[in-house]
Design an enzyme around this catalytic site. Sequence first.
Site, short mmCIF file in Angstrom:
data_model
loop_
_atom_site.label_atom_id
_atom_site.label_comp_id
_atom_site.label_asym_id
_atom_site.label_seq_id
_atom_site.Cartn_x
_atom_site.Cartn_y
_atom_site.Cartn_z
N PRO A 71 -1.99 -1.10 3.15
CA PRO A 71 -3.17 -0.51 3.80
C PRO A 71 -2.89 0.96 4.13
CG PRO A 71 -2.01 -2.01 5.31
CD PRO A 71 -1.32 -2.12 3.98
N GLY A 75 0.57 3.28 9.16
CA GLY A 75 1.96 3.45 9.62
C GLY A 75 2.97 2.78 8.71
N LEU A 76 2.51 2.30 7.53
CA LEU A 76 3.45 1.64 6.61
C LEU A 76 3.92 2.61 5.50
CD1 LEU A 76 1.86 -1.92 6.24
CD2 LEU A 76 3.62 -1.15 7.84
N GLY A 77 3.65 3.87 5.68
CA GLY A 77 4.17 4.87 4.74
C GLY A 77 3.46 4.87 3.40
N SER A 78 2.15 4.57 3.40
CA SER A 78 1.46 4.49 2.10
C SER A 78 1.35 5.86 1.43
CB SER A 78 0.09 3.83 2.24
OG SER A 78 -0.78 4.68 2.92
N SER A 79 1.16 6.94 2.21
CA SER A 79 1.03 8.25 1.56
C SER A 79 2.36 8.67 0.94
CB SER A 79 0.51 9.31 2.53
OG SER A 79 1.46 9.55 3.54
N ALA A 80 3.47 8.34 1.62
CA ALA A 80 4.79 8.66 1.05
C ALA A 80 5.02 7.85 -0.22
CB ALA A 80 5.88 8.36 2.07
N ALA A 81 4.60 6.58 -0.21
CA ALA A 81 4.79 5.74 -1.40
C ALA A 81 3.96 6.25 -2.57
CB ALA A 81 4.44 4.28 -1.07
N ASP A 123 10.00 8.62 5.73
CA ASP A 123 9.09 7.86 4.86
C ASP A 123 9.40 8.09 3.38
OD1 ASP A 123 7.96 7.29 7.27
OD2 ASP A 123 5.90 7.73 6.66
C1 MEV Z 1 6.27 7.42 12.38
O1 MEV Z 1 6.32 6.42 11.34
C2 MEV Z 1 7.60 7.50 13.07
C3 MEV Z 1 7.75 8.62 14.11
O2 MEV Z 1 9.05 8.48 14.69
C4 MEV Z 1 7.61 9.99 13.49
C5 MEV Z 1 8.75 10.36 12.55
O3 MEV Z 1 9.82 9.76 12.58
O4 MEV Z 1 8.56 11.33 11.79
C6 MEV Z 1 6.74 8.48 15.21
#
Ligand code: MEV
Length: 289
Positions: A71, A75-81, A123
């Site tokens: 999704p 916060g699961l790093g989809s843009s980095a993936a 990420d």
């Molecule tokens: C975000 O996934 C994690 C944070 O620690 C930010 C970061 O590490 O760049 C909030």
Amino acid sequence: MATWSAPGKVFLFGEHAVVYGRPGLAMAIQHRVSVTVRKKRSPGRVKSPYINECLGAMGVRATVYVRSQLPSSSGLGSSAAVTVATLAAINDEFGKGLTREEVAQKGYEIERKVQKGRASATDTYVSSFGGVVLIRGTEKKRLPPMNLPLVVGNSRVSHNTSLMVEKVGRERERHPGIVNPILDAIGAVTQEALLQLHDPRVLGMLMNTNHALLDALGVGHPALTRLVLAARAAGAFGAKITGAGGGGCMIALAPSRAKGSVAGAIRTCDAQAIMTTLDTEGARKEKDG
Ligand code: MEV
């Protein structure tokens, strides 16, 4: 034509505290983004700013197809993936000869550009290399693989990582005597987790402590608290926010027999449950098609 995929990630311990030099532990998950790149002569329209930047940075014209199991903005790093898989596929299709380190570094620069200054080097690193990664300042170290079955709960509450990082920064300036000890305590939880990676019961307890500390930092959200409590009541060893908080996802570490009921409890709260585990490969070439 070249197809590459790259995994998403979760923070097991230490998010936010890593921004201030405390240790953190992140893990690549088996849910991935897959990208196919095909050479083309004329420039086409690309909707994703990440993919546009990848094409520009690599100096190529191509058609790009994306399929994602992650999704977005959760916060699961989809843009980095997406970025890592696109760079890796371009690298392959056009014979650019970049190493995995260079893909991770270029991916980070592209994320910073698109996100206007703030991006997580974690990420793109975790997505490129896979595995469990210990972050200390700018250093990143892959740890030996371990069995960590997780249930991810996506609250579907949208959040913005940069805003949450800024919020913690503001609170730290306003109340250093309160916020710095919380960041220290999060760092201490991560240190202890490093010694307890073999013991899911203790890891679960440490996740609960880390969650409480993230709440104390002000990055909680009622929807995440609800999911965390539901997961614990359904038999998880422990559960916590993962990533920047304020929405997005939580994770639960559960014994195999309780994984189904933990996922069920998360769904009962109108959230998406994703059962996943460690990915050790990072970016990898897939069969075309
Ligand atoms: C975000 O996934 C994690 C944070 O620690 C930010 C970061 O590490 O760049 C909030």
